[in-house]
Write a protein that holds these residues in place. Sequence first.
Motif, mmCIF file in Angstrom:
data_model
loop_
_atom_site.group_PDB
_atom_site.id
_atom_site.type_symbol
_atom_site.label_atom_id
_atom_site.label_comp_id
_atom_site.label_asym_id
_atom_site.label_seq_id
_atom_site.Cartn_x
_atom_site.Cartn_y
_atom_site.Cartn_z
ATOM 1 N N ASP A 195 0.913 -1.083 0.015
ATOM 2 C CA ASP A 195 0.230 -0.032 -0.002
ATOM 3 C C ASP A 195 0.929 1.142 0.058
ATOM 4 N N MET A 240 -8.268 -4.251 -0.922
ATOM 5 C CA MET A 240 -7.763 -3.014 -1.126
ATOM 6 C C MET A 240 -8.244 -2.117 -2.178
ATOM 7 N N LYS A 256 -7.840 1.915 -2.450
ATOM 8 C CA LYS A 256 -6.508 2.015 -2.423
ATOM 9 C C LYS A 256 -5.663 1.375 -3.869
ATOM 10 N N ARG A 257 -4.676 2.006 -3.989
ATOM 11 C CA ARG A 257 -3.700 1.570 -5.288
ATOM 12 C C ARG A 257 -2.623 0.642 -4.932
#
Length: 413
Positions: free
Chosen positions: A215, A249, A254-255
């Motif tokens: 993350d 994620m 998130k990426r």
Amino acid sequence: MIRNDVLIIGGGAAGLTAALSASKQGAPVTVLEAAPRVGRKILASGNGRCNLANLGAMRYNGDKALAEAVMEALPPARVLAFFASLGLVTVEETGGRVYPACGQAAAVLDVLRLALARQGVKVVCEAPVTKLERTKAGFRAVTPQGAFEAPAVVAAFGGMAGGKLGHDGGPYQLLTKLGHTLVPSRPALTALVTEKKAVRGLSGLRLPAKLTLCDGMKPVEASSGEALFTDYGVSGVCAMQLSRTAGEMLNAGKRPVLYLDFSPMLELTPRIYDRIQAKDPFENVPLLLACLKERQHSLPQEALLTGLAPRLLAERLKGLALPELAKSLAAFPAPVIGVRGMENAQVTAGGIRGGEFDPKTLQSRRCPGLFAAGEALDVDGDCGGYNLQFAFASGLIAGENAAKASPHQSGFA
């Protein structure tokens, strides 16, 4: 109207063991299977070899408490003893994985089917249950092959993973209409989809590697094994182990970025085929840099990777300065933009909420007489036999207790 003591919805791993377990208690049992034949996922498991159990530490997701309770009540050794009683010879391989000694998944299904026949269990195929309702005497299941009644039902209809080997989500509604909660289903143990430019030119390449899912720069989860590059991303068991977390994620906005460390391919670190501790993905850059500098003493710059890395990877990294080359070999970045869908997944994450069932009997706390087992529940495990192991164990528990909940004096014998 066909009457039984126990109805089993689903003829997969959990359903077949539930049927045998219930029948062993002396209960008349009928298995209702939607497909033309039972056990199709068993045949496809373990690349046709059927990794039916794992003797190592438990590795489950979803309702871990339920999984742990089931495995404590019926540990792998007892599951294997059950199969041994049916005549199946098994062998333990690396990592505690257990397979049929003959190496054929068909052997597992064969011993189950022969036992069903010996115990007089009725199996009705092409009989998807379209309605499951309470009656004064228990339950009524409606199928294209007719209606079936019983005081007890085991829901063992599996999950949505595997394309035609799974279902379309409809069976979950059988239980939600009886008061149960559905944890949203999503694919697990599936390949990672990355930005195309990250894997361009590498499709078909299989390399030993350590994979770290991050993350930003924070390591979240890691696995080691053989990574397979595809035209859409990265596959292989080590990548599939990370797919559940990657999906979570992504769903959270998130990426995630996947970093591949090729030091195992270069014999600079051990070749491990398992989950590993998530660490700084760049920790082995100095090791790779030292290796390249050593080769630089006797080889020209353009030949540094020749004989060390596959041609496709060497071509991809050609022209990089030494520090960047070491960095790319130790932490090759592949931004993750998705995971492959249910049709490509090996197992389903999510399902009917496990906490709504008694972990000792797998009977519903909301609908007495209803039991559940296997992938229908919100339990999914790692690669390595964990999912079949849970299916078999939970099936045995649910079947036995379903039979006990429907005594023969019920009038359905």
